[in-house]
Design an enzyme around this catalytic site. Structure first.
Site: not given
Ligand code: ADP
Ligand code: MG
Length: 396
Positions: A37, A198, A352, A375
């Site tokens: 980052r 999921k 991610g 996100g």
């Protein structure tokens, strides 16, 4: 999303307050464990220094919850950044207040300063205008280069835009350009590859993409809920029974719309998820009673490649198997490599763990765009607007 970037405004000699994403992993010994980052922020910083701007960097780190936490101070970040830039980056002890303002006012053109963790102040996460105003006092212009936080409303990316001219940094600008193209003018065939853990995390993404893509390829843990909803036995594979009805209705909707929804035909099955274990590739019709599915099988890899061959746009979120264990990374790797070598195709990857997988495979350079947002990328794919992007100035 047509937003001004730092290149559309005059920053020469100005105090440039830059929101970066330096939320990096730090070891107990106080060492940055992954500088990805920090490296991604360099182009904007370099550009500003070339323009003789004074660069004031600001970020959050971890979740201190509005109080000072020693282990979440920005010093290790400043150290790495100094090394990467080859110039000393001074880290201040706070991010607002008289002393900070004084230090900023003593800066020379081309200097770089890093402010202390924004989240040591409660006002940051509360999107508090007073806190934002105190931050804004440090700059003449505000530059947002933190796409990864764009889905959250904080003082340092939303409230602050009330007080300063506000534009995107170069990294943010790249994200906006790549993602805008996906919704505004994607070339077809447009294919979505979805995996990950999921289904429930990705329902919003599937529903929104249903309006846009021509085909879905489904792997990862989420494929088992779809397979079970179609009556297949899946042993002890990851499955969300509460999502079976939704899975079935998604399959029906795809069918009604004429959108191809491709599920695996074979699966790598193991007795338990660990590196040292026996494994076998099984047809989904013969899934072992006590097996756990950890990757797509060879037939499915071939099938997915065939389905991807003519794609002009590909979007991918979610690994197709438990890629953290090398033996079960094959499906994700093979498909990643395959799309990396396709020609005349725009490939956008995000999430991610998905971005992590591409880094691990060393295939980042082969992809048109790897999003730095986890996100934020997912919320964008759900069709939600991102407050941190919305708040920036439009290009005319
Ligand atoms: P992203 O962070 O890219 O959005 P997710 O968080 O949805 O992706 O999912 C990533 C996780 O999914 C990985 O840690 C991976 O191990 C897991 N996963 C992939 N396939 C399976 C599987 N068959 N069974 C269990 N977990 C899986
Ligand atoms: Mg994840």
């Amino acid at each position: 999303m047509n937003k001004k970037t730092v290149k559309d405004v005059d920053v020469r000699g100005k105090r440039a307050l830059v929101r970066v994403d330096y939320n990096v992993p730090i070891s107990k010994e106080g060492v940055v464990r992954d500088d990805y980052r920090i490296k991604m922020s360099l182009p904007t910083i370099q550009y500003l220094r070339d323009q003789q701007a004074k660069v004031i960097l600001t970020s959050h780190l971890g979740r201190p919850g509005g109080i000072v936490k020693q282990e979440l101070k920005m010093d290790p970040v400043a150290k790495v950044l100094s090394e990467l830039l080859g110039t000393e980056v001074k880290k201040l002890d706070d991010c607002i207040g008289d002393e900070v303002l004084q230090a900023v006012n003593e800066m020379k053109e081309g200097d770089v300063i890093l402010l202390e963790n924004l989240r040591f102040h409660k006002g940051e996460e509360d999107n508090d205008p007073e806190f934002a105003k105190a931050l804004a006092a440090l700059g003449d212009i505000y530059i947002d280069d933190a796409f990864a936080t764009a889905h959250r409303e904080a003082a340092s990316n939303v409230a602050i835009t009330e007080f300063l001219p506000s534009v995107a940094g170069l990294l943010m600008g790249k994200e906006i350009a790549a993602l805008s193209k996906l919704v505004e003018s994607p070339e077809h065939p447009f294919i979505a590859i979805l995996g990950g853990a999921k289904v429930s995390d990705k329902i919003g993404v599937i529903k929104n993409l249903m309006e846009r893509v021509d085909k879905f390829l489904i792997g990862g843990g989420m494929c088992f809920t779809f397979l079970k909803s179609q009556g297949y036995r899946i042993g002890y594979s990851l499955c969300e029974d509460s999502q079976l009805d939704i899975a079935e209705s998604i399959l029906l909707e795809a069918q009604n719309r004429g959108i191809k929804f491709v599920l695996p035909e074979d699966i790598v099955s193991v007795p338990e998820i660990k590196a040292e274990t026996s494994s076998q590739i099984v047809d989904i019709k013969d899934f072992p009673e006590k097996g756990v599915g950890v990757d797509i099988g060879l037939k499915t890899i071939d099938l997915f490649k065939k389905e991807l061959q003519n794609a002009r746009t590909i979007i991918w979120n979610g690994p197709l198997g438990v890629f953290e264990i090398e033996r079960f990374a094959k499906g994700t790797y093979e498909i990643a490599e395959f799309i990396g070598n396709l020609e005349r195709v725009t490939t956008v990857v995000g999430g991610g763990e998905t971005a992590e997988a591409f880094k691990k495979f060393n295939l980042e350079e082969k992809i048109s765009h790897i999003s730095t947002g986890g996100g934020a990328f997912l919320e964008f794919l759900e069709g939600k607007s991102l407050p941190g992007v919305e708040a920036l100035e439009d290009k005319d």
